[in-house]
Design a protein around this motif. Sequence first.
Motif, PDB file in Angstrom:
ATOM      1  N   GLY A   1       0.804  -1.213   0.000  1.00 49.78           N
ATOM      2  CA  GLY A   1       0.000   0.000   0.000  1.00 49.78           C
ATOM      3  C   GLY A   1       0.836   1.260   0.000  1.00 49.78           C
TER       4      GLY A   1
ATOM      5  N   THR B   1      -3.122   3.942   3.350  1.00 50.82           N
ATOM      6  CA  THR B   1      -3.468   2.523   3.184  1.00 50.82           C
ATOM      7  C   THR B   1      -2.272   1.606   3.430  1.00 50.82           C
ATOM      8  OG1 THR B   1      -2.981   2.449   0.804  1.00 50.82           O
ATOM      9  CG2 THR B   1      -5.193   3.163   1.461  1.00 50.82           C
TER      10      THR B   1
ATOM     11  N   ASP C   1       0.708   5.627   1.588  1.00 52.42           N
ATOM     12  CA  ASP C   1       0.079   6.671   2.396  1.00 52.42           C
ATOM     13  C   ASP C   1      -0.825   6.069   3.476  1.00 52.42           C
ATOM     14  OD1 ASP C   1       1.429   8.522   0.802  1.00 52.42           O
ATOM     15  OD2 ASP C   1      -0.227   8.643  -0.622  1.00 52.42           O
TER      16      ASP C   1
ATOM     17  N   LYS D   1       0.411  -0.693   5.151  1.00 50.11           N
ATOM     18  CA  LYS D   1       0.502  -1.538   6.340  1.00 50.11           C
ATOM     19  C   LYS D   1       1.720  -2.432   6.222  1.00 50.11           C
ATOM     20  CE  LYS D   1      -2.401  -5.393   4.793  1.00 50.11           C
ATOM     21  NZ  LYS D   1      -3.494  -6.321   5.182  1.00 50.11           N
TER      22      LYS D   1
END
Length: 218
Positions: free
Chosen positions: A82, A86, A84, A88
């Motif tokens: 992902g 989003t 920014d 993880k």
Amino acid sequence: MKTTLTRLLAAAAWLAATVTLALPAIRSDASFNTVSTNRANTVAADSPDNYLRLYSQSTDPTGLVGYAVKKNTAPAAPAATGTDATLKVDLGGYKNQSALVISRVLTLQALSPLPVGAAPLTVTASLAADPVTGLQPVTAVSFSNTDGSGAAPTATLTAGQKRQVNVTIKTQPSSVFKGNNVLHTTTLTLKVTYPGYNGDFLSVTVPVSVWDGNGAGP
């Protein structure tokens, strides 16, 4: 009759003016979000995306490789996915692990150009333990250049500058981390400040998971 009417109208006008002057000024406590030349005053209407980008290997616009992998995956898969808000990180299986630094779990880069008056950026990190297990397998965070040099607990960035984020993990002692296939998810918060602004609003949270057990975990 005309003279009397004129005098009555004049008296009414004088009375209205007197009442108006006697009334107290009306105060409004309403506040509004407005556009201002002072960005620190309008930061509540701003977004971290206007200052800082977060990348994983698959989203890195420069094609940078060498990001941390999810341990015990075959074929090896990058730990981070992902970008920014989003993004993880799943670090994989670290059972009974002594203190270990894992380099480049993600990278961050200041936008270019930055908003007027918002340079240089200062990025700081904080950690929160897993809210379910109450345990914290991620014990430290550092920022360094992408060649690994200059590691420090904070990052100072001018427009376009890039840093990698490194973490230290530990799943010992075994009396605490029992190695019985439990996923611990730490919350890593990256806070952006700049001269004239030192609040918490420009922050991005990144979940960082460590599998305390066999294999790579979920």
